[in-house]
Design an enzyme around this catalytic site. Sequence first.
Site, PDB file in Angstrom:
ATOM      1  CE  LYS A   1     -10.688  40.824 -27.923  1.00 48.93           C
ATOM      2  NZ  LYS A   1     -11.423  41.430 -29.049  1.00 48.93           N
TER       3      LYS A   1
ATOM      4  CE1 TYR B   1     -11.162  41.461 -24.256  1.00 49.53           C
ATOM      5  CE2 TYR B   1      -8.785  41.257 -23.925  1.00 49.53           C
ATOM      6  CZ  TYR B   1      -9.865  41.864 -24.543  1.00 49.53           C
ATOM      7  OH  TYR B   1      -9.640  42.869 -25.465  1.00 49.53           O
TER       8      TYR B   1
END
Length: 200
Positions: free
Chosen positions: A155, A151
Amino acid sequence: MNGAALVTGAGRGLGAAIARTLAARGWPVAVNDLPGRADDVVADIVAAGGKATVAPGDVTDEAEVTRLVTAVTERLGPVGCLVANATGPQPVVGFEDLTWHTHLGQLEFFVKSPTLLAQAVVPGMKALGGGRIINIGSDMPERALPGWSAYSAAKAAQLALTRVWARELGASGITVNVVAPGWIPVERHADVTQEDAPST
Ligand SMILES: NC(=O)c1ccc[n+]([C@@H]2O[C@H](COP(=O)([O-])OP(=O)(O)OC[C@H]3O[C@@H](n4cnc5c(N)ncnc54)[C@H](O)[C@@H]3O)[C@@H](O)[C@H]2O)c1
C-alpha cells in the site's frame, strides 16, 4: 471529460458501494470482479435506474485487463474514471514467516494491477480531455501493525506511484489520487470480532 466509470473488485465490499454511488450520481459504471461475482451489483444498479455493465476479469493479469477495458470502452465509451479497488486475500504474516511470495501476492494487487489498469485507460482519458484515477489505499502504512508488513509495504508503494503519476499525468487533465480508508467492516469481516479488528 466524463465517459464511463470502471470500478475493480466491485462485486462486494467497498467497491460495490463505490459502484452504486457513482451510478446514483449519473456515471455509466463498469462493475469489475472475478467472473460471476458482479452480476448482483449490476442488477441492483439497473433496477435503481442507473446504467451499468458487468466487466468480469482478473485485474492482475495483463491480457485480461486489456480485454476488459476494450469491452467496457465498446459498451459504455472511454473510461473517464478508474477506481482501482480490488484486493485478494490479505494474510497476516509475522516477520519470521514472511516470504517473497507473501510480498508478491500484495504487490500484484496494489502495484501491478493499478499499473496495468492505468496504462489501459489513460489513452481513452486523453481522448476525453481528462480523467480521474483513484487508487484505494489504506491507513495501514502509517500504523505499523505487527503481521501486516507485506500489505502495508504494498500500500505504501501504491501511494508512491500514485504521487508520481499525478505529476506525470496532470498536464493531460488526469488527476491521480489515493483514498486511504481506515478499517471499514465489510462482508469478509463477518467473523472478525471488535477485539481482533486491526484497529489498534
Ligand atoms: N474494508 C476495509 O476495512 C479496508 C480498509 C482499508 C483499505 N481497504 C481497501 O479497500 C479495497 C476494497 O477492500 P474490501 O474490504 O472492500 O475488500 P473485499 O474483499 O470485500 O472486496 C474485494 C473484491 O475484489 C475481488 N477480487 C479479488 N481478486 C480479484 C481479481 N484478481 N480481479 C478482480 N477482482 C478481484 C473480490 O472478488 C472481491 O469482490 C482494497 O484495496 C482494500 O485494501 C479496505
